[in-house]
Scaffold this motif. Structure first.
Motif, PDB file in Angstrom:
ATOM      1  N   ARG A 109       1.983  -4.707   4.169  1.00 52.16           N
ATOM      2  CA  ARG A 109       1.091  -3.513   3.708  1.00 52.16           C
ATOM      3  C   ARG A 109       0.319  -4.257   2.168  1.00 52.16           C
ATOM      4  O   ARG A 109       1.154  -4.811   1.387  1.00 52.16           O
ATOM      5  CB  ARG A 109       2.104  -2.368   3.124  1.00 52.16           C
ATOM      6  N   VAL A 110      -0.941  -3.856   2.136  1.00 45.56           N
ATOM      7  CA  VAL A 110      -1.683  -4.484   0.775  1.00 45.56           C
ATOM      8  C   VAL A 110      -2.069  -3.060   0.191  1.00 45.56           C
ATOM      9  O   VAL A 110      -2.635  -2.273   0.677  1.00 45.56           O
ATOM     10  CB  VAL A 110      -2.897  -5.121   1.195  1.00 45.56           C
ATOM     11  N   GLU A 126       9.530  -2.062 -10.361  1.00 42.93           N
ATOM     12  CA  GLU A 126       9.778  -0.704  -9.743  1.00 42.93           C
ATOM     13  C   GLU A 126      10.283  -0.975  -8.371  1.00 42.93           C
ATOM     14  O   GLU A 126      11.430  -0.241  -7.873  1.00 42.93           O
ATOM     15  CB  GLU A 126       8.597   0.563  -9.861  1.00 42.93           C
ATOM     16  N   ALA A 127       9.709  -1.678  -7.624  1.00 44.66           N
ATOM     17  CA  ALA A 127       9.899  -1.938  -6.163  1.00 44.66           C
ATOM     18  C   ALA A 127      11.315  -2.586  -6.275  1.00 44.66           C
ATOM     19  O   ALA A 127      12.210  -2.184  -5.172  1.00 44.66           O
ATOM     20  CB  ALA A 127       8.811  -2.905  -5.482  1.00 44.66           C
ATOM     21  N   LEU A 128      11.381  -3.525  -6.914  1.00 43.48           N
ATOM     22  CA  LEU A 128      12.810  -4.155  -6.987  1.00 43.48           C
ATOM     23  C   LEU A 128      13.946  -3.059  -7.274  1.00 43.48           C
ATOM     24  O   LEU A 128      15.055  -3.348  -6.598  1.00 43.48           O
ATOM     25  CB  LEU A 128      12.803  -5.625  -7.897  1.00 43.48           C
ATOM     26  N   ASP A 133      13.839   0.151   1.693  1.00 45.84           N
ATOM     27  CA  ASP A 133      13.425  -0.635   2.964  1.00 45.84           C
ATOM     28  C   ASP A 133      12.442  -0.297   4.077  1.00 45.84           C
ATOM     29  O   ASP A 133      12.288  -0.815   5.037  1.00 45.84           O
ATOM     30  CB  ASP A 133      14.635  -1.025   3.963  1.00 45.84           C
ATOM     31  N   ASN A 134      11.655   0.722   3.568  1.00 49.37           N
ATOM     32  CA  ASN A 134      10.770   1.554   4.475  1.00 49.37           C
ATOM     33  C   ASN A 134       9.358   1.231   3.714  1.00 49.37           C
ATOM     34  O   ASN A 134       9.087   1.594   2.713  1.00 49.37           O
ATOM     35  CB  ASN A 134      11.251   2.932   4.800  1.00 49.37           C
ATOM     36  N   GLU A 139       5.530   2.506  -0.441  1.00 45.65           N
ATOM     37  CA  GLU A 139       4.105   2.506  -1.057  1.00 45.65           C
ATOM     38  C   GLU A 139       3.835   3.888  -1.682  1.00 45.65           C
ATOM     39  O   GLU A 139       3.243   3.904  -2.758  1.00 45.65           O
ATOM     40  CB  GLU A 139       3.178   2.404   0.176  1.00 45.65           C
ATOM     41  N   ILE A 140       4.362   4.944  -1.340  1.00 44.88           N
ATOM     42  CA  ILE A 140       4.248   6.386  -1.829  1.00 44.88           C
ATOM     43  C   ILE A 140       4.787   6.179  -3.102  1.00 44.88           C
ATOM     44  O   ILE A 140       4.272   6.590  -4.114  1.00 44.88           O
ATOM     45  CB  ILE A 140       4.828   7.423  -1.174  1.00 44.88           C
ATOM     46  N   LYS A 141       5.944   5.693  -3.352  1.00 43.92           N
ATOM     47  CA  LYS A 141       6.702   5.764  -4.689  1.00 43.92           C
ATOM     48  C   LYS A 141       5.970   4.941  -5.631  1.00 43.92           C
ATOM     49  O   LYS A 141       5.765   5.360  -6.998  1.00 43.92           O
ATOM     50  CB  LYS A 141       8.211   5.304  -4.434  1.00 43.92           C
ATOM     51  N   LEU A 142       5.358   3.725  -5.158  1.00 46.24           N
ATOM     52  CA  LEU A 142       4.659   2.678  -5.968  1.00 46.24           C
ATOM     53  C   LEU A 142       3.351   3.284  -6.411  1.00 46.24           C
ATOM     54  O   LEU A 142       2.893   3.250  -7.569  1.00 46.24           O
ATOM     55  CB  LEU A 142       4.343   1.472  -5.290  1.00 46.24           C
ATOM     56  N   CYS A 143       2.638   4.222  -5.559  1.00 43.58           N
ATOM     57  CA  CYS A 143       1.295   4.873  -5.787  1.00 43.58           C
ATOM     58  C   CYS A 143       1.496   5.940  -6.933  1.00 43.58           C
ATOM     59  O   CYS A 143       0.520   6.063  -7.770  1.00 43.58           O
ATOM     60  CB  CYS A 143       0.692   5.394  -4.425  1.00 43.58           C
TER      61      CYS A 143
END
Length: 276
Positions: A109-110, A126-128, A133-134, A139-143
């Motif tokens: 995913r980019v 934040e990702a770390l 694992d999904n 992506e939703i959380k990072l956005c």
């Protein structure tokens, strides 16, 4: 498991890259026909020395896409999923190039981060921290987080905006004569001018006022940013009147070469997370 890929505009040190197990992608900087890998062949101190001494303006270019694809394939074979976090597509063509290259890979995913420098650091950390694992969920959380990243900065000279083609020669000359200082941010992925002030003192006051009246989320660190040396950034920090803010500024980060060539030396500001 998900592995993270981030470009050199995030300016992670080698130690941080190893500690966080990141796939680090160096953007490229060309100075006098010599090509450098940002963060590998050239570091901040050497870059800013060349920037202020060389008459030829540096050029920036995309990372080595072949090497990226090769590494991503290795991760996929090992059973990993991959999230790629390049600087905003409005600032660089890296995002669009990676999207085209990776569209055939199901577990890659980019994300258009809409940010750069320490904004990318927030997304990586934040990702770390989330340990999700999904790909869709992460992506939703990072956005959601990227919408709350704020950058407020002052530029000390108009010379490099002109050299980079972002300002006309006339505007540069007039601005320098009257001591005009632009105040910038990154909004919806674009570098925008928030205001212009005459003299560094008034420009710094603008940054301070915007920063100290922001709705800051103290669950995240605040980064002080500077280019070439900390002098202006330290002066800005010393002028803070809010003790809670002073304690929350945890790190000072030197702006990476690929961004520094446009803002020039002497830039200063803050990057933080807004509550909204």
């Amino acid at each position: 498991m998900i592995r993270l890929l981030v470009d050199s505009s995030a300016d992670f040190s080698k130690a941080e890259i190893e500690e966080k197990k990141l796939l680090f992608v160096p953007l490229q900087v060309t100075i006098e026909d010599k090509n450098y890998l940002d963060g590998i062949d050239i570091m901040q101190d050497e870059f800013y020395e060349k920037l202020t001494k060389e008459e030829i303006f540096p050029k920036t270019s995309l990372p080595n896409l072949y090497e990226i694809e090769k590494k991503v394939k290795e991760y996929l074979k090992e059973g990993y999923q991959v999230i790629i976090l390049p600087l905003s597509k409005e600032i660089s063509g890296t995002y669009s190039a990676l999207v085209s290259m990776m569209e055939e890979y199901e577990n890659v995913r980019v994300i258009d981060t809409l940010t750069t420098i320490c904004g990318l650091r927030f997304l990586v950390n934040e990702a770390l921290k989330l340990e999700v694992d999904n790909l869709d969920e992460l992506e939703i959380k990072l956005c959601n987080l990227q919408k709350r990243i704020r950058i407020i900065a002052g530029i000390d000279t108009l010379e490099y905006l002109y050299k980079g083609g972002r300002l006309t020669k006339t505007a540069s000359l007039v601005g320098n004569v009257i001591g005009l200082k632009p105040l910038i941010s990154v909004i919806d992925g674009k570098v925008v001018v928030l205001a212009k002030r005459r003299g560094r003192k008034h420009a710094m006051q603008y940054v301070l006022d915007k920063f100290q009246t922001s709705n800051i989320d103290y669950n995240y660190p605040i980064y002080g940013i500077y280019s070439m040396n900390k002098m202006n950034c330290q002066e800005l920090y010393n002028a803070l009147t809010d003790e809670k803010l002073r304690r929350a500024v945890q790190n000072y980060e030197n702006i990476a070469p690929v961004i520094g060539c446009h803002v020039g030396p002497g830039a200063y500001g803050f990057v933080f997370i807004d509550k909204e």
